[in-house]
Scaffold this motif. Structure first.
Motif, PDB file in Angstrom:
ATOM      1  N   GLU A   5     -15.789  29.026  85.538  1.00 20.74           N
ATOM      2  CA  GLU A   5     -14.440  29.354  85.064  1.00 20.74           C
ATOM      3  C   GLU A   5     -14.475  29.907  83.636  1.00 20.74           C
ATOM      4  N   SER A   6     -15.370  29.393  82.821  1.00 25.16           N
ATOM      5  CA  SER A   6     -15.465  29.875  81.439  1.00 25.16           C
ATOM      6  C   SER A   6     -15.955  31.320  81.410  1.00 25.16           C
ATOM      7  N   LEU A   7     -16.898  31.617  82.301  1.00 23.74           N
ATOM      8  CA  LEU A   7     -17.388  33.001  82.382  1.00 23.74           C
ATOM      9  C   LEU A   7     -16.261  33.938  82.823  1.00 23.74           C
ATOM     10  N   ILE A   8     -15.523  33.523  83.841  1.00 21.61           N
ATOM     11  CA  ILE A   8     -14.434  34.365  84.350  1.00 21.61           C
ATOM     12  C   ILE A   8     -13.375  34.586  83.259  1.00 21.61           C
ATOM     13  N   SER A   9     -13.066  33.534  82.541  1.00 22.58           N
ATOM     14  CA  SER A   9     -12.062  33.657  81.477  1.00 22.58           C
ATOM     15  C   SER A   9     -12.548  34.616  80.386  1.00 22.58           C
ATOM     16  N   GLU A  10     -13.818  34.548  80.056  1.00 27.90           N
ATOM     17  CA  GLU A  10     -14.396  35.449  79.047  1.00 27.90           C
ATOM     18  C   GLU A  10     -14.337  36.917  79.521  1.00 27.90           C
ATOM     19  N   ILE A  11     -14.589  37.104  80.803  1.00 25.58           N
ATOM     20  CA  ILE A  11     -14.537  38.463  81.373  1.00 25.58           C
ATOM     21  C   ILE A  11     -13.129  39.041  81.219  1.00 25.58           C
ATOM     22  N   HIS A  12     -12.122  38.223  81.524  1.00 27.89           N
ATOM     23  CA  HIS A  12     -10.750  38.730  81.427  1.00 27.89           C
ATOM     24  C   HIS A  12     -10.345  38.952  79.967  1.00 27.89           C
ATOM     25  N   LYS A  13     -10.795  38.072  79.111  1.00 30.24           N
ATOM     26  CA  LYS A  13     -10.453  38.189  77.684  1.00 30.24           C
ATOM     27  C   LYS A  13     -11.023  39.482  77.088  1.00 30.24           C
ATOM     28  N   LYS A  14     -12.284  39.743  77.424  1.00 30.20           N
ATOM     29  CA  LYS A  14     -12.957  40.917  76.839  1.00 30.20           C
ATOM     30  C   LYS A  14     -12.768  42.189  77.667  1.00 30.20           C
ATOM     31  N   LYS A  15     -12.161  42.027  78.835  1.00 29.56           N
ATOM     32  CA  LYS A  15     -12.099  43.136  79.808  1.00 29.56           C
ATOM     33  C   LYS A  15     -13.488  43.779  79.930  1.00 29.56           C
ATOM     34  N   SER A  16     -14.425  42.940  80.193  1.00 32.92           N
ATOM     35  CA  SER A  16     -15.818  43.382  80.261  1.00 32.92           C
ATOM     36  C   SER A  16     -16.603  42.472  81.178  1.00 32.92           C
ATOM     37  N   PHE A  17     -17.477  43.043  81.949  1.00 31.10           N
ATOM     38  CA  PHE A  17     -18.451  42.235  82.697  1.00 31.10           C
ATOM     39  C   PHE A  17     -19.853  42.733  82.381  1.00 31.10           C
ATOM     40  N   LEU A  18     -20.007  43.092  81.101  1.00 34.87           N
ATOM     41  CA  LEU A  18     -21.260  43.668  80.626  1.00 34.87           C
ATOM     42  C   LEU A  18     -22.277  42.581  80.270  1.00 34.87           C
ATOM     43  N   CYS A  19     -23.463  42.746  80.819  1.00 31.81           N
ATOM     44  CA  CYS A  19     -24.618  41.934  80.448  1.00 31.81           C
ATOM     45  C   CYS A  19     -25.601  42.863  79.731  1.00 31.81           C
ATOM     46  N   ILE A  20     -26.057  42.438  78.583  1.00 34.36           N
ATOM     47  CA  ILE A  20     -27.012  43.277  77.850  1.00 34.36           C
ATOM     48  C   ILE A  20     -28.413  42.688  77.986  1.00 34.36           C
ATOM     49  N   GLY A  21     -29.322  43.507  78.488  1.00 32.14           N
ATOM     50  CA  GLY A  21     -30.704  43.071  78.688  1.00 32.14           C
ATOM     51  C   GLY A  21     -31.501  43.179  77.400  1.00 32.14           C
ATOM     52  N   LEU A  22     -32.001  42.046  76.933  1.00 38.68           N
ATOM     53  CA  LEU A  22     -32.780  42.029  75.680  1.00 38.68           C
ATOM     54  C   LEU A  22     -34.268  42.136  76.031  1.00 38.68           C
ATOM     55  N   ASP A  23     -34.675  43.332  76.416  1.00 37.80           N
ATOM     56  CA  ASP A  23     -36.058  43.588  76.845  1.00 37.80           C
ATOM     57  C   ASP A  23     -36.770  44.309  75.716  1.00 37.80           C
ATOM     58  N   VAL A  24     -37.257  43.538  74.774  1.00 37.27           N
ATOM     59  CA  VAL A  24     -37.697  44.122  73.511  1.00 37.27           C
ATOM     60  C   VAL A  24     -39.173  44.520  73.546  1.00 37.27           C
ATOM     61  N   ASP A  25     -39.401  45.806  73.367  1.00 37.10           N
ATOM     62  CA  ASP A  25     -40.747  46.366  73.336  1.00 37.10           C
ATOM     63  C   ASP A  25     -41.009  46.824  71.900  1.00 37.10           C
ATOM     64  N   LEU A  26     -42.028  46.248  71.273  1.00 42.41           N
ATOM     65  CA  LEU A  26     -42.288  46.572  69.854  1.00 42.41           C
ATOM     66  C   LEU A  26     -42.586  48.051  69.629  1.00 42.41           C
ATOM     67  N   ASN A  27     -42.982  48.767  70.683  1.00 40.05           N
ATOM     68  CA  ASN A  27     -43.232  50.201  70.536  1.00 40.05           C
ATOM     69  C   ASN A  27     -41.942  51.011  70.503  1.00 40.05           C
ATOM     70  N   LYS A  28     -40.828  50.373  70.841  1.00 37.01           N
ATOM     71  CA  LYS A  28     -39.577  51.134  70.958  1.00 37.01           C
ATOM     72  C   LYS A  28     -38.529  50.746  69.924  1.00 37.01           C
ATOM     73  N   ILE A  29     -38.774  49.707  69.146  1.00 40.01           N
ATOM     74  CA  ILE A  29     -37.748  49.296  68.184  1.00 40.01           C
ATOM     75  C   ILE A  29     -37.961  50.037  66.860  1.00 40.01           C
ATOM     76  N   PRO A  30     -36.917  50.111  66.024  1.00 34.86           N
ATOM     77  CA  PRO A  30     -37.028  50.849  64.760  1.00 34.86           C
ATOM     78  C   PRO A  30     -38.202  50.356  63.920  1.00 34.86           C
ATOM     79  N   LYS A  31     -38.904  51.303  63.352  1.00 34.70           N
ATOM     80  CA  LYS A  31     -40.139  50.984  62.602  1.00 34.70           C
ATOM     81  C   LYS A  31     -39.910  50.016  61.450  1.00 34.70           C
ATOM     82  N   HIS A  32     -38.747  50.122  60.789  1.00 36.06           N
ATOM     83  CA  HIS A  32     -38.540  49.279  59.594  1.00 36.06           C
ATOM     84  C   HIS A  32     -38.503  47.785  59.947  1.00 36.06           C
TER      85      HIS A  32
END
Lengths: 274, 274
Positions: free
Chosen positions: B4-31
């Motif tokens: 229910e908390s997930l559903i409420s968050e979806i309606h609040k944000k009008k979003s069902f976006l999941c962001i994949g944190l697949d971090v590859d050190l070869n692809k992130i900013p050099k700094h």
């Protein structure tokens, strides 16, 4: 490690014993808990006591991940200890990984390159592009789940397709068409030894990693009867039956005695079948 | 987290976006490579820039294991940062684990208890007793691989049984009979959106984690058309398309803009379908 080295080690030791290093802090001798790294100290003692009897060691990664960063440190120390002191022994990261291509490559690097295991177990559900990244590593081996030792194996692995072929056979046959499939081995549970005859018809030569002898009730004799090849072609795993033979100061000696008993049975089987 | 908390968050944000944190050190900013923990610094910046747009974050464990102990430290810091600062956001350990009963319990503890993720992805090949240990965790969720987004999905997942039912449907139907199956969600690739109609006939209410929109070519509109329920019932994941929007100093802002664009499309879909 080349497969020839594993075969030569098997004949030298008259053993195809794989020891599962599935270390649960609730089950190891209490006196080890006072050391800085009880998991590694336990593994080191087991390895020192059994390395002349075993041709492979198989840490299951779940038991290390369960202890977080400390667990990963113990896993790394264990595989480094094996590679430094017993490079002739085959090592298996029992990780049951599998993901889409670029992600499987990350897993393959983690286990086969960075940790430098000789092999890793992989789940087949996601198909070819989830397994081939593992197969690309030269002189490394990918051990594909085929017919597992647990009851749940019958939920999906035994579903027949429209040609009356069970899923696990589709996995075996399809996997043979993948690139570098010569680097494949397969998991087949000892609790399903009677299936080994059919499996050998599809895979006459491949090495099989066989869990389930001992605690889970599989029979070594049946496994050999239906699964042994002229190059032996078997790695029979025992975890709890060996490593938790005693919870006292004498745990390593007791583990050695259990491993010895199993190795003797294996020698008998080797003499009988080859 | 309760559903229910997930559903409420979806309606609040009008979003069902999941962001994949697949971090590859070869692809992130050099700094970022000059910082003590580049992976965590990258994740923190991405989370800070996108948390008002996303309802879920999904680190894929392969990308952390590939960096060994340091990687596990980064994973732990990332999930702790999320739980401390955004407890309203659903977290997914994309680990695709699965093993025999007692071993699956170790994995479940590692991800759902020690790391304290809200959910973990699990492979179905080993059946009931490999999945139920995950389902036993209260207010936690097990996301079962059903029909994955990759090409290899067609190797086994689409094999028809003797009743002409593909394997992935057997997985869906059988899994509904398992204990605590109300804690199940399922992975269905966006690249196979046309299958969602059939899947919704079997799972009218379940949440689906949908990878494959963006880089892999799946269409958000099709996913919503065939997969959305009155409670939305979808978590659509984007990884590379968002987190690698730029490799310069402005990477977090550029990631936010990509996430915003996707969230706007999602808001349109929510308004249209509910």
């Amino acid at each position: 490690m080349k497969i020839e080295s594993l075969i030569s080690e098997i004949h030298k030791k008259k053993s195809f014993l794989c020891i599962g290093l599935d270390v649960d802090l609730n089950k190891i001798p209490k006196h080890l808990l006072e050391t800085e790294d009880p998991i590694f100290e336990f593994n080191k003692a087991i390895i020192n006591a059994t390395h002349h009897l075993a041709v492979a060691y198989k840490p299951n990664t779940a038991f290390y991940e369960a202890y977080g960063i400390k667990g990963w440190q113990s896993l790394k120390k264990t595989i480094d200890y094996l590679n430094d002191n017993h490079p002739e022994i085959f090592t298996i990261a029992d990780a049951k990984r599998g993901d889409i291509g670029n992600t499987s490559t990350m897993y393959a690097k983690a286990f086969l390159e960075d940790l430098n295991f000789d092999s890793v177990t992989v789940a087949p559900y996601m198909g070819k592009d989830s397994v081939e990244p593992f197969l690309a590593f030269k002189e490394k081996h990918t051990i594909l789940l085929a017919l597992t030792s647990n009851q749940g194996a019958f939920d999906f692995q035994s579903i027949n397709n429209t040609d009356n072929q069970p899923l696990y056979k589709s996995v075996l046959k399809t996997s043979k068409t993948w690139q570098n499939s010569e680097n494949l081995m397969y998991v087949v549970g000892a609790t399903k030894a009677e299936y080994l005859k059919d499996i050998r018809a599809i895979l006459p030569e491949s090495f099989l990693l066989v869990p389930g002898v001992g605690a889970q009730g599989g029979s070594l004799e049946d496994v050999c009867k239906f699964g042994m090849t002229k190059n032996i072609g078997l790695l029979v795993n025992s975890s709890r039956g060996i490593i938790y033979a005693s919870q006292d100061q004498d745990f390593a000696t007791k583990a050695m005695l259990k491993a010895e008993a199993l190795q003797r049975d294996m020698a008998t089987q080797i003499n009988q079948f080859t």
